[in-house]
Design an enzyme around this catalytic site. Structure first.
Site, short mmCIF file in Angstrom:
data_model
loop_
_atom_site.label_atom_id
_atom_site.label_comp_id
_atom_site.label_asym_id
_atom_site.label_seq_id
_atom_site.Cartn_x
_atom_site.Cartn_y
_atom_site.Cartn_z
N ASP A 285 0.86 -1.17 0.00
CA ASP A 285 0.00 0.00 0.00
C ASP A 285 0.91 1.24 0.00
O ASP A 285 2.13 1.14 0.15
CB ASP A 285 -0.98 0.01 1.18
CG ASP A 285 -2.18 0.91 0.86
OD1 ASP A 285 -2.12 1.68 -0.12
OD2 ASP A 285 -3.19 0.86 1.60
C1 NOJ Z 1 -3.81 4.07 -0.02
C2 NOJ Z 1 -5.03 3.23 0.10
O1 NOJ Z 1 -5.01 2.50 1.31
C3 NOJ Z 1 -5.18 2.25 -1.06
O2 NOJ Z 1 -6.40 1.58 -0.92
C4 NOJ Z 1 -5.08 2.97 -2.36
O3 NOJ Z 1 -5.24 2.05 -3.41
C5 NOJ Z 1 -3.74 3.65 -2.43
N1 NOJ Z 1 -3.61 4.61 -1.35
C6 NOJ Z 1 -3.54 4.37 -3.76
O4 NOJ Z 1 -4.37 5.46 -3.85
#
Ligand code: NOJ
Length: 745
Positions: A285
Site C-alpha cells: 500500500d
Molecule cells: C492508499 C489506500 O489505502 C489504497 O487503498 C489505495 O489504493 C492507495 N492509497 C492508492 O491510492
C-alpha cells in the site's frame, strides 16, 4: 447421442485448457527470456511504483528527480494516479525510450465507477445483487480501460465490523459469505473476459489483511486477533478473489499481531503465495514499506526493503525503499537475487497477460476514450444499481410510496440539492461532475405537476438553528415532507474515521422541529457508513437509507420514493444504537450468560445503560409489498459426517401484497454444540427472488459439506457431529422458518 455430446464438450474443454496452458507456457518463456536480458537495476525498476500527476492519494515522497527521466532509465515499473489517454501516452512514451522498452502499468483507484460514478461499494453491497454489481464493475472497467488505465486498486474486500472506521464505505460490510460473493462479482466485472481483453482492467484484492479490524475503528491502527478469527472472518473474501483469478493483491497499512502486513511472511508467503498458490503479484500500500520504520519494525528504509521483499511484497508503491536500497541489499548478500527475480517475474507476467508487450498503447486510444464514457445505457445501469442499493429501513402505515399527484411536497435538508456530494469518497473527477442528478431534480423529473417547496433548514455540520423557521414554514405548506439528511461525503473514506457517528450538527433537531408540524415526514439518509439516529428511528414513520448513490442518485431516490422501483436492499452491516455498542455484528458467539431480552440485566452479558439489540440488524430491509414464507423442508440425506452429501433445503415464498417486489431470502445456520464454539447465526447462502403480486414460488438452497465446517484451534477445517439449526430469514433478526437436523459421526 448423449455420449457423443459429452465427448465433444470434453474435447473442447481439453482444447481450451491446453490452449491456456500453452499460452501461459509461452508467457513464462517470454518472461524468462526478458528477465535474462535485464540488469539488476532494471529488475529493481520494475518493482518501483510512483505517483503520477493526478491528485495524490497519500503523502508523496519528496526530493525525487524527474519522473519521466526515471522512467526512461528503466527505473519505474508502474505509475498510479494518471488518468486520460493523453497523460498516459506521455508516460508510456517515456517507457518506450528505456533500453528494454518494458511498458508501464497504469494503476488507479477505480473504486465505484470511473466517469459515471456508481454507488459506493457498501451501498452496492446492500443490493445483494451479484449480477448488478458485476455489471457496475464491467462498466467501470470499460470506461477506465478506454482512458489509459489497465489496473484498478479494487475491490477492497476487507470485512468491517466497526462503522467508525472511515473505510467501511469501501467494502461489502461485515459478513464473510456476502463479502466473498461480492468479491467474486467485482473481480469478474473488472477483469471481464480476462485481463488482456481491451475493455478489462486488472483487479486488486485489498488490503491484505485484516485492515478492517483496526482497533477502535481508527484508520491505520494495529490489528490484534486470533488466527482463527482471521481465517473465519477476514480471509474468506481474499481467498474468493484469488480463486476468481484476481491479478494482484495489495497489502495493508496495519500490523497484524505485531507484524506489519507489508513485512508479514505468514500472510504473503505462507498463505497467499504458498497455500493459495497465488501467481499474481503483491503491491504494497502507499508508502507502507517505508512505514515499517514508524511501526518500529525496521530501523531504516534499507531494513524495511529487506523485510518487505523477504515477506513477499513485490512492488513498492511510492515509498522508494526498493529503488534506493535493493541493489545494496543484494550486494550485501542480505537479499538473494532470486527473490527479486521472483517478484519481477510476477509483474512481467501480468504485463504480458495484459498484452502490453504486443501493444503498449493498447489502452491508450483517444477515439475509444471519446465514445466509451458516459454512455446513456451505462447511465441507466448506474440508476438501476443506485435504486437497488437503497434500503427501506422503516415504512409505518405505508407512507411510502408517494403519489405523483400530491399538490405540494416540501423538500427540506442540507442534501436536497446535493450533486457532487452524491459521488462520495473515492470517486473521480473525470467529467468535472457534469450530469449528476440531485434529489430535487429527480423529484421534479418524476412529478412535474407537484409544487416543490424547498428549505435547507441547516447545513450538514453547523450548530445554527437559523434555518429552522423557514423549514417549518415550508413543511406547513406541504402535503408531505421529504427530508434529505446525512454526513458530508468526506466523513467516510481513507483517514476519515470518526468517534462520533451520530447524524451530525443539528440535523436531528431539525427533523424533530419539522415532525412537530404534524405533517407526514419521510427521511432520506445519505452517508458512507451506518449512522446513529435514534430519535429519527423511533419517531419518523418512513426512513430510507440512501448512502452515496453516485451520478444517478437523484433519479434513483425519486424512483424509490414514488414507487417506480420497489425497494429491495438489505443492510450488509449492522446499524448500532450507540458507538458504545461497537463492534457489533450479527454472527457473534452466545457467551455463557446471554441476555434473554433487551431488558434482561440480571447477571447477563449486557450494558446497563444500553439495549443489546442493534438499531437495525444485518440483512434488514423492507419492501412496499409483503412476503410470506411457508413449508420449510429438508431433502433426504445421510446424516453422518463421513458420508455427508449436499443437503437440499427448500421452502415456499409468496408475495402477499399488491405490488411486484424482490426479496432477498437469507439462509443462516447454527452449529448448536461445538468445540470451539460457533456463532449464533452464520449466513451461508442467499437468493434474490422477484415475485408478482400473489405469486408463490419454491426456493431451494443446497448446503454443502464445507458450509457446516469451521476452523478448530489448530486451524484445521473440520465438521463435527451434533445438532445444526437451519434458519431462513428475511433479516438476521427476522427468522421466518427453521428446522434442525442431527449429524452423526
Ligand atoms: C492508499 C489506500 O489505502 C489504497 O487503498 C489505495 O489504493 C492507495 N492509497 C492508492 O491510492
Amino acid at each position: 447421442m448423449k455420449i457423443s455430446l459429452k465427448l465433444i464438450c470434453l474435447i473442447v474443454l481439453c482444447l481450451i485448457v491446453n490452449r491456456s496452458f500453452a499460452q501461459q507456457q509461452t508467457i513464462d518463456q517470454k518472461v524468462d527470456a526478458l528477465l535474462g536480458k535485464m540488469t539488476l537495476d532494471e529488475k529493481i525498476g520494475q518493482l518501483n511504483q510512483y505517483n503520477g500527476d493526478w491528485e495524490a492519494t497519500g503523502p508523496v515522497t519528496k526530493d525525487v528527480g524527474n519522473k519521466l527521466d526515471e522512467i526512461k532509465q528503466g527505473r519505474v515499473g508502474a505509475v498510479l494516479n494518471i488518468m486520460g489517454t493523453d497523460h498516459c501516452r506521455t508516460f508510456q512514451d517515456a517507457a518506450m525510450k528505456s533500453r528494454l522498452k518494458i511498458p508501464l502499468l497504469f494503476g488507479q483507484d477505480v473504486i465505484h465507477g470511473y466517469s459515471i460514478t456508481f454507488p459506493i461499494p457498501l451501498a452496492e453491497a446492500a443490493s445483494w445483487d451479484m449480477e448488478a454489481i458485476e455489471k457496475a464493475e464491467r462498466i467501470a472497467a470499460t470506461e477506465a480501460s478506454a482512458s489509459g488505465i489497465n489496473w484498478t486498486f479494487a475491490p477492497m474486500v476487507d470485512i468491517a465490523r466497526d462503522p467508525r472506521w472511515g473505510r467501511v464505505m469501501e467494502g461489502a460490510g461485515e459478513d464473510p459469505y456476502l463479502g466473498s460473493q461480492i468479491a467474486i462479482a467485482r473481480v469478474k466485472g473488472f477483469q471481464g473476459n480476462g485481463i488482456g481483453s481491451p475493455d478489462a482492467v486488472m483487479a486488486t484484492a485489498k488490503h491484505f489483511a485484516a485492515y478492517g479490524a483496526a482497533i477502535g475503528g481508527r484508520d491505520y491502527n494495529s490489528v490484534d486477533m486470533s488466527l482463527r478469527t482471521l481465517w473465519e472472518i477476514y480471509l474468506p473474501p481474499f481467498k474468493a478473489a484469488a480463486d476468481a483469478g484476481v491479478g494482484t493483491f495489495m497489502n495493508s497499512f496495519n500490523d497484524l499481531n505485531g507484524i506489519p502486513a507489508t513485512g508479514n511472511s505468514y500472510l504473503q508467503r505462507d498463505v497467499l503465495k504458498g497455500a493459495w498458490k497465488f501467481k499474481g503479484f503483491v503491491v504494497s500500500d502507499w508508502g507502507s514499506i517505508g512505514e515499517m520504520i514508524n511501526h518500529g519494525y525496521a530501523k531504516d528504509n534499507y531494513e524495511a526493503a529487506q523485510e518487505a521483499i523477504t515477506a513477499g511484497s513485490d512492488m513498492d508503491m511510492e515509498s522508494r525503499s526498493y529503488i534506493n536500497n535493493l541493489a545494496k541489499l543484494v550486494a550485501d548478500k542480505k537479499v538473494p537475487v532470486t527473490l527479486i527475480d521472483d517478484a519481477v517475474r510476477r509483474i512481467l507476467r501480468k504485463k504480458f497477460e495484459l498484452g502490453l508487450f504486443d501493444d503498449p498503447y493498447k489502452f491508450i486510444n483517444p477515439d475509444r476514450e471519446k465514445t466509451a464514457l458516459n454512455r446513456p445505457e451505462n447511465l441507466e445501469a448506474a440508476r438501476d444499481m443506485a435504486r437497488k442499493s437503497m434500503v427501506l429501513l422503516k415504512n409505518d402505515n405505508n407512507l411510502l410510496p408517494l403519489s405523483k399527484n400530491l399538490k405540494t411536497v416540501a423538500l427540506i435538508g442540507p442534501l436536497v440539492k446535493a450533486e457532487k456530494e452524491l459521488k462520495g469518497f473515492w470517486s473521480l473527477d473525470v467529467d468535472q461532475n457534469k450530469g449528476i442528478v440531485s434529489l430535487m431534480e429527480g423529484m421534479k423529473n418524476h412529478a412535474p405537476d407537484t409544487k416543490f417547496v424547498y428549505a435547507e433548514g441547516c447545513t450538514i455540520t453547523a450548530e445554527s438553528h437559523n434555518g429552522f423557521a423557514e423549514a417549518v414554514a415550508a413543511a406547513k405548506k406541504a402535503n408531505v415532507v421529504v427530508m434529505a439528511m446525512g454526513e458530508a461525503p468526506d466523513m467516510t473514506g481513507e483517514a476519515k474515521s470518526r468517534s462520533n457517528i451520530h447524524l451530525p450538527g443539528v440535523q436531528e433537531e431539525l427533523i424533530r422541529a419539522v415532525k412537530a408540524t404534524g405533517k407526514p415526514v419521510i427521511v432520506l439518509l445519505m452517508a458512507g457508513r451506518p449512522m446513529v439516529f435514534n430519535w429519527t428511528a423511533d419517531n419518523v414513520p418512513s426512513i430510507v437509507y440512501a448512502w452515496w448513490l453516485g451520478t444517478q442518485g437523484g433519479n434513483a431516490m425519486a424512483d424509490v420514493l414514488y414507487g417506480d422501483y420497489n425497494p429491495s436492499g438489505k443492510l450488509p452491516i449492522t446499524f448500532p444504537r450507540s458507538e458504545g455498542q461497537i463492534p457489533i455484528y450479527y454472527n457473534h458467539y452466545n457467551t455463557g450468560r446471554p441476555a434473554k431480552s433487551d431488558t434482561d440485566l440480571f447477571y447477563v452479558s449486557a450494558y446497563n445503560d444500553l439495549r443489546n439489540s442493534p438499531q437495525y440488524a444485518f440483512g434488514h430491509g423492507l419492501s412496499y409489498t409483503t412476503f410470506e414464507y411457508q413449508n420449510l423442508e429438508l431433502g433426504k440425506f445421510k446424516p453422518s459426517v463421513k458420508g455427508l452429501k449436499p443437503i437440499q433445503v427448500s421452502f415456499m415464498i409468496k408475495n402477499t401484497g399488491k405490488r411486484a417486489g424482490e426479496e432477498v431470502v437469507q439462509l443462516y445456520i447454527r452449529d448448536m454444540v461445538s468445540q470451539p464454539v460457533r456463532p449464533i447465526k452464520e449466513l451461508k447462502d442467499f437468493k434474490k427472488i422477484t415475485l408478482q403480486p400473489g405469486e408463490i414460488r419454491r426456493v431451494t438452497f443446497t448446503i454443502k459439506r464445507d458450509e457446516l465446517a469451521f476452523y478448530n484451534d489448530k486451524l484445521e477445517r473440520i465438521t463435527q457431529p451434533g445438532t445444526f439449526q437451519i434458519m431462513i430469514g428475511s433479516a438476521s433478526d427476522y427468522i421466518r422458518l427453521q428446522k434442525s437436523f442431527e449429524l452423526t459421526n
